[in-house]
Design a protein around this motif. Sequence first.
Motif, short mmCIF file in Angstrom:
data_model
loop_
_atom_site.label_atom_id
_atom_site.label_comp_id
_atom_site.label_asym_id
_atom_site.label_seq_id
_atom_site.Cartn_x
_atom_site.Cartn_y
_atom_site.Cartn_z
N PRO A 12 0.90 -1.43 -0.04
CA PRO A 12 -0.04 0.10 0.12
C PRO A 12 0.34 1.16 0.10
O PRO A 12 1.99 1.03 0.70
N LEU A 13 0.63 1.84 -0.78
CA LEU A 13 1.25 3.95 -0.42
C LEU A 13 1.64 3.88 0.23
O LEU A 13 2.42 4.79 1.14
N ARG A 14 0.53 4.18 1.73
CA ARG A 14 0.84 3.99 3.04
C ARG A 14 2.29 4.03 3.25
O ARG A 14 3.10 4.65 4.28
N ILE A 15 2.68 2.33 3.22
CA ILE A 15 3.89 1.42 3.61
C ILE A 15 4.63 2.66 3.01
O ILE A 15 6.21 2.13 3.02
N SER A 16 4.76 2.53 1.12
CA SER A 16 6.41 2.91 0.88
C SER A 16 6.56 4.41 1.45
O SER A 16 7.53 4.30 1.18
N VAL A 17 5.59 4.97 1.91
CA VAL A 17 5.92 6.56 2.23
C VAL A 17 6.86 6.73 3.06
O VAL A 17 7.38 6.82 4.03
N SER A 18 5.71 5.86 4.38
CA SER A 18 7.04 5.20 5.74
C SER A 18 7.93 4.38 5.35
O SER A 18 8.78 5.41 5.89
N VAL A 19 8.64 4.16 4.35
CA VAL A 19 9.57 3.42 3.66
C VAL A 19 10.67 4.46 3.16
O VAL A 19 11.81 4.69 3.41
N LEU A 20 10.28 5.94 2.60
CA LEU A 20 10.72 5.95 1.71
C LEU A 20 11.23 7.77 2.92
O LEU A 20 12.24 8.04 3.29
N LEU A 21 10.22 7.54 4.11
CA LEU A 21 10.98 8.41 5.12
C LEU A 21 11.77 7.86 6.02
O LEU A 21 12.37 8.68 5.98
N LEU A 22 11.62 6.57 6.66
CA LEU A 22 13.15 6.06 6.39
C LEU A 22 14.28 5.91 6.36
O LEU A 22 15.26 6.39 6.11
N ILE A 23 14.16 5.77 4.60
CA ILE A 23 14.86 6.47 3.86
C ILE A 23 15.71 7.74 3.52
O ILE A 23 17.54 7.73 3.95
#
Length: 133
Positions: A12-23
Motif C-alpha cells: 500500500p501507498l502508506r507503507i511506501s511513504v513510511s519506507v521512503l521517510l525511513l530512507i
Amino acid sequence: MIYVTPVYFRVPLRISVSVLLLIFGLIGVFCLIHILISRRLIGFGPRLGAFVAVGLLVAICVASFPAVAILGRGQGELAAVTFLGISLLIAGWRAAPGCELMAIPDLLFGKHADMPCLIFSPLDWLERRFWRK
C-alpha cells in the motif's frame, strides 16, 4: 534493486511513504556520520565509523522483524535494502573507493568520507596482494 523495486508496487501507498521517510532518515544519519568522520569532530576513526554505518542498517532490519515490529512488519528491512541498493549503484556509477554505504553523502557533499568497507575492503586487499605476485 531489480528484486526490491517490484515490492513498492505491491505494498500500500502508506507503507511506501513510511519506507521512503525511513530512507530519508537514513540519508540524514549517514550525512551526520560523514560530517563527523570527515571533519574529525569526535574521536572515533573511520573503521569505527564503518562499524556504526553497517550496525545502523542491521539495527533497522532487526527493528522490523515480525517478532519485534518496532518499525512495522518489514518496513525497516525494505528501507535498509533499498538504501543499500541505491548506495551500491551510486558507488559503482562514481567508482567511489571505500565504504559504499557512504556513496549518497559523498555525492551530496562532493567529498569522499575515507571510510573502509567491511565487506569489500578485505577483498580489495586480497586482490591487490594477488596481482602483485
